[in-house]
Design a protein around this motif. Structure first.
Motif, PDB file in Angstrom:
ATOM      1  N   ARG A 198      -0.826  14.217   1.300  1.00 30.95           N
ATOM      2  CA  ARG A 198      -1.807  13.901   2.365  1.00 30.95           C
ATOM      3  C   ARG A 198      -3.177  14.497   2.033  1.00 30.95           C
ATOM      4  N   TYR A 199      -3.179  15.747   1.531  1.00 25.86           N
ATOM      5  CA  TYR A 199      -4.447  16.364   1.130  1.00 25.86           C
ATOM      6  C   TYR A 199      -5.150  15.519   0.083  1.00 25.86           C
ATOM      7  N   LEU A 200      -4.388  15.070  -0.919  1.00 26.13           N
ATOM      8  CA  LEU A 200      -4.984  14.283  -2.005  1.00 26.13           C
ATOM      9  C   LEU A 200      -5.496  12.941  -1.503  1.00 26.13           C
ATOM     10  N   ARG A 201      -4.723  12.269  -0.657  1.00 28.47           N
ATOM     11  CA  ARG A 201      -5.179  10.980  -0.117  1.00 28.47           C
ATOM     12  C   ARG A 201      -6.511  11.150   0.617  1.00 28.47           C
ATOM     13  N   ARG A 202      -6.601  12.210   1.404  1.00 33.64           N
ATOM     14  CA  ARG A 202      -7.822  12.453   2.173  1.00 33.64           C
ATOM     15  C   ARG A 202      -9.025  12.620   1.251  1.00 33.64           C
ATOM     16  N   LYS A 203      -8.819  13.279   0.118  1.00 30.78           N
ATOM     17  CA  LYS A 203      -9.935  13.567  -0.786  1.00 30.78           C
ATOM     18  C   LYS A 203     -10.217  12.429  -1.768  1.00 30.78           C
ATOM     19  N   VAL A 204      -9.171  11.744  -2.200  1.00 33.90           N
ATOM     20  CA  VAL A 204      -9.328  10.725  -3.248  1.00 33.90           C
ATOM     21  C   VAL A 204      -9.524   9.325  -2.676  1.00 33.90           C
ATOM     22  N   ASP A 205      -8.769   8.984  -1.615  1.00 31.96           N
ATOM     23  CA  ASP A 205      -8.716   7.589  -1.146  1.00 31.96           C
ATOM     24  C   ASP A 205      -9.542   7.284   0.092  1.00 31.96           C
ATOM     25  N   THR A 206      -9.826   8.290   0.924  1.00 27.75           N
ATOM     26  CA  THR A 206     -10.520   8.030   2.189  1.00 27.75           C
ATOM     27  C   THR A 206     -11.890   7.390   1.940  1.00 27.75           C
ATOM     28  N   GLY A 207     -12.140   6.283   2.643  1.00 31.33           N
ATOM     29  CA  GLY A 207     -13.436   5.607   2.540  1.00 31.33           C
ATOM     30  C   GLY A 207     -13.546   4.645   1.380  1.00 31.33           C
ATOM     31  N   GLU A 208     -12.512   4.514   0.576  1.00 29.61           N
ATOM     32  CA  GLU A 208     -12.548   3.619  -0.578  1.00 29.61           C
ATOM     33  C   GLU A 208     -11.929   2.265  -0.216  1.00 29.61           C
ATOM     34  N   SER A 209     -12.294   1.247  -0.961  1.00 35.53           N
ATOM     35  CA  SER A 209     -11.780  -0.097  -0.687  1.00 35.53           C
ATOM     36  C   SER A 209     -10.327  -0.258  -1.122  1.00 35.53           C
ATOM     37  N   SER A 210      -9.870   0.629  -2.001  1.00 32.01           N
ATOM     38  CA  SER A 210      -8.469   0.589  -2.419  1.00 32.01           C
ATOM     39  C   SER A 210      -7.918   2.007  -2.457  1.00 32.01           C
ATOM     40  N   THR A 211      -6.613   2.124  -2.251  1.00 30.85           N
ATOM     41  CA  THR A 211      -5.963   3.432  -2.306  1.00 30.85           C
ATOM     42  C   THR A 211      -5.107   3.515  -3.557  1.00 30.85           C
ATOM     43  N   TYR A 212      -5.003   4.719  -4.096  1.00 32.38           N
ATOM     44  CA  TYR A 212      -4.262   4.932  -5.331  1.00 32.38           C
ATOM     45  C   TYR A 212      -2.948   5.680  -5.115  1.00 32.38           C
ATOM     46  N   ILE A 213      -2.929   6.606  -4.196  1.00 29.51           N
ATOM     47  CA  ILE A 213      -1.778   7.502  -4.047  1.00 29.51           C
ATOM     48  C   ILE A 213      -0.830   6.928  -3.009  1.00 29.51           C
TER      49      ILE A 213
END
Length: 232
Positions: A198-213
């Motif tokens: 969850r920490y990583l998603r918040r930092k890496v994926d939030t606000g992006e058009s695609s999610t990676y994790i």
């Protein structure tokens, strides 16, 4: 751009000779005459290699090395030692020094050892760069970027994302992630992985058009692109 070498040597005459020889070879140099000063320069500037004397005032060279390795596992460190410092040589290599030369030394030998360490280091830097679409991780500098945006991660978050990016498109089980990132002797709550995901998603994926994790329910985790825009 010229490679930069930090000389940490308390004998000023030796430090001066090293500085002149290295500059003649095309390197940029910095000089510190105490262990404390060496650590300050190491932390405040970027260096490609450190020449580190062991018998330093204020902080012993082995303690300087230990502190360097606690924050940078990659930068090459060449020890400058006296003939009778066998135990310190061994201790220095065990603490992560890349090489050593014994005083008095021939400058040609030292230069050859420096070149060898820098070649190996440059090769390691290149192999330590990992990419997944817009996500980039540099294992040497510990920089993490997505679309050029710098992402600040804790050491554990970094280790978890590094494991994912080294195994892209592969579903990794809870056990695999736990063993790789937390270690085989970890006996804490296995839900810790979900927390860090969850920490990583918040930092890496939030606000992006695609999610990676991604979480694969009941199985594990995978680094895989999911287009958020396609669901709208």
């Amino acid at each position: 751009m010229a490679e930069r070498i930090l000389i940490v040597e308390d004998e000023k005459s030796i430090a001066r000779v090293l500085e002149l020889e290295l500059k003649f070879e095309g390197y940029e140099t910095g000089v510190a005459h105490t262990g404390a000063e060496g650590l300050i320069q190491f932390r405040e500037q970027d260096w490609d290699l450190i020449l580190l004397d062991l018998m330093l005032p204020e902080i012993h060279g082995l303690d300087v090395l230990k502190r360097i390795r606690s924050s940078d596992a990659v930068i090459p460190v060449v020890l400058l030692t006296a003939k009778n410092e066998v135990k310190d040589k061994v201790a220095g290599l065990d603490l992560g020094a890349n090489d050593y030369v014994t005083k008095p030394f021939e400058i040609e030998e030292l230069l050859a050892r420096i070149r060898a360490c820098l070649r190996l280091s440059n090769g390691n830097r290149n192999s330590a760069l990992h990419r997944f679409h817009e996500l980039e991780m540099n294992e040497s500098t510990r920089d993490v970027k997505r679309n050029g945006r710098l992402i600040e991660l804790t050491p554990r978050e970094f280790a978890l994302l590094l494991y994912l990016i080294k195994n892209p498109q592969q579903v990794l089980s809870h056990e695999q992630v736990l063993n790789a990132v937390w270690g085989y002797d970890y006996y804490g709550d296995t839900n810790v992985i979900d927390v860090y995901i969850r920490y990583l998603r918040r930092k890496v994926d939030t606000g992006e058009s695609s999610t990676y994790i991604q979480t694969v329910r009941g199985v594990g985790y995978v680094l895989k692109e999911h287009d958020n825009e396609a669901e709208k």
